[in-house]
Write a protein that holds these residues in place. Sequence first.
Motif, PDB file in Angstrom:
ATOM      1  N   VAL A  84       0.849  -1.192   0.000  1.00  0.00           N
ATOM      2  CA  VAL A  84       0.000   0.000   0.000  1.00  0.00           C
ATOM      3  C   VAL A  84       0.886   1.244   0.000  1.00  0.00           C
ATOM      4  O   VAL A  84       2.053   1.181   0.360  1.00  0.00           O
ATOM      5  CB  VAL A  84      -0.946   0.065   1.231  1.00  0.00           C
ATOM      6  N   ALA A  96       4.179   0.723   2.115  1.00  0.00           N
ATOM      7  CA  ALA A  96       4.200  -0.159   3.277  1.00  0.00           C
ATOM      8  C   ALA A  96       3.519  -1.480   2.945  1.00  0.00           C
ATOM      9  O   ALA A  96       2.728  -1.571   2.001  1.00  0.00           O
ATOM     10  CB  ALA A  96       3.496   0.518   4.458  1.00  0.00           C
ATOM     11  N   ARG A  97       3.837  -2.490   3.726  1.00  0.00           N
ATOM     12  CA  ARG A  97       3.256  -3.817   3.590  1.00  0.00           C
ATOM     13  C   ARG A  97       2.074  -3.889   4.545  1.00  0.00           C
ATOM     14  O   ARG A  97       2.189  -3.481   5.706  1.00  0.00           O
ATOM     15  CB  ARG A  97       4.334  -4.837   3.956  1.00  0.00           C
ATOM     16  N   LEU A  98       0.934  -4.396   4.075  1.00  0.00           N
ATOM     17  CA  LEU A  98      -0.253  -4.544   4.919  1.00  0.00           C
ATOM     18  C   LEU A  98      -0.075  -5.785   5.792  1.00  0.00           C
ATOM     19  O   LEU A  98       0.021  -6.897   5.278  1.00  0.00           O
ATOM     20  CB  LEU A  98      -1.500  -4.674   4.043  1.00  0.00           C
ATOM     21  N   ALA A 108      -5.753  -0.324   9.721  1.00  0.00           N
ATOM     22  CA  ALA A 108      -4.789  -1.340   9.327  1.00  0.00           C
ATOM     23  C   ALA A 108      -3.485  -1.182  10.098  1.00  0.00           C
ATOM     24  O   ALA A 108      -3.168  -0.119  10.623  1.00  0.00           O
ATOM     25  CB  ALA A 108      -4.508  -1.207   7.832  1.00  0.00           C
ATOM     26  N   ARG A 109      -2.739  -2.269  10.126  1.00  0.00           N
ATOM     27  CA  ARG A 109      -1.394  -2.293  10.703  1.00  0.00           C
ATOM     28  C   ARG A 109      -0.440  -2.494   9.535  1.00  0.00           C
ATOM     29  O   ARG A 109      -0.632  -3.393   8.721  1.00  0.00           O
ATOM     30  CB  ARG A 109      -1.317  -3.466  11.680  1.00  0.00           C
ATOM     31  N   LEU A 110       0.578  -1.633   9.446  1.00  0.00           N
ATOM     32  CA  LEU A 110       1.476  -1.617   8.292  1.00  0.00           C
ATOM     33  C   LEU A 110       2.925  -1.664   8.735  1.00  0.00           C
ATOM     34  O   LEU A 110       3.253  -1.255   9.839  1.00  0.00           O
ATOM     35  CB  LEU A 110       1.309  -0.314   7.497  1.00  0.00           C
ATOM     36  N   ARG A 111       3.795  -2.116   7.827  1.00  0.00           N
ATOM     37  CA  ARG A 111       5.242  -1.999   8.038  1.00  0.00           C
ATOM     38  C   ARG A 111       5.823  -1.241   6.855  1.00  0.00           C
ATOM     39  O   ARG A 111       5.673  -1.660   5.707  1.00  0.00           O
ATOM     40  CB  ARG A 111       5.911  -3.362   8.161  1.00  0.00           C
ATOM     41  N   GLU A 113       8.117  -0.004   4.019  1.00  0.00           N
ATOM     42  CA  GLU A 113       9.019  -0.811   3.193  1.00  0.00           C
ATOM     43  C   GLU A 113      10.395  -0.202   2.971  1.00  0.00           C
ATOM     44  O   GLU A 113      11.387  -0.871   3.097  1.00  0.00           O
ATOM     45  CB  GLU A 113       8.382  -1.047   1.809  1.00  0.00           C
ATOM     46  N   ILE A 130      -4.737   4.861   3.337  1.00  0.00           N
ATOM     47  CA  ILE A 130      -3.864   3.952   2.597  1.00  0.00           C
ATOM     48  C   ILE A 130      -4.562   3.481   1.341  1.00  0.00           C
ATOM     49  O   ILE A 130      -5.789   3.461   1.263  1.00  0.00           O
ATOM     50  CB  ILE A 130      -3.425   2.735   3.438  1.00  0.00           C
TER      51      ILE A 130
END
Length: 135
Positions: A84, A96-98, A108-111, A113, A130
């Motif tokens: 996303v 970011a990665r979902l 949502a919780r994201l990391r 990238e 997002i």
Amino acid sequence: MMEEEEEAKERSNRKDHWLSPGIVAKVMSKPLAEKGHHYYKHKGLVRRIIDRYVGEIEMLESKHVVRVDQAELETVIPQIGGLVRVVNGAYRGSNARLLSVDTERFSARLRVEKGLYEGRVLEDVEYEDICKVAS
């Protein structure tokens, strides 16, 4: 200290426009539907932005290109693990990665990238902040 920085970043990056090239958005335009176009509730790739609020959208199915105001577009949430772009708020512009979604809280919780905040986990980001990145 960290929280104050986050809040300042949130304020400075919270804008009334969120479109950006390379994201996939859903067309929610009733006028387009009434004209007999089959774009309503269909997804398209944002090719470019005109005047901050209007996107040139290439429809994924038909490949037709239409101009749509962001007010008639909706963000798209990919499957868990999908990529996303944060389109509004403190981390605006980051990919970011979902990691997970909270369907009751529409968040949502994201990391993150890449870039300055790579690896940072963001909790409780609203769905509307997002949007799926085109693969």
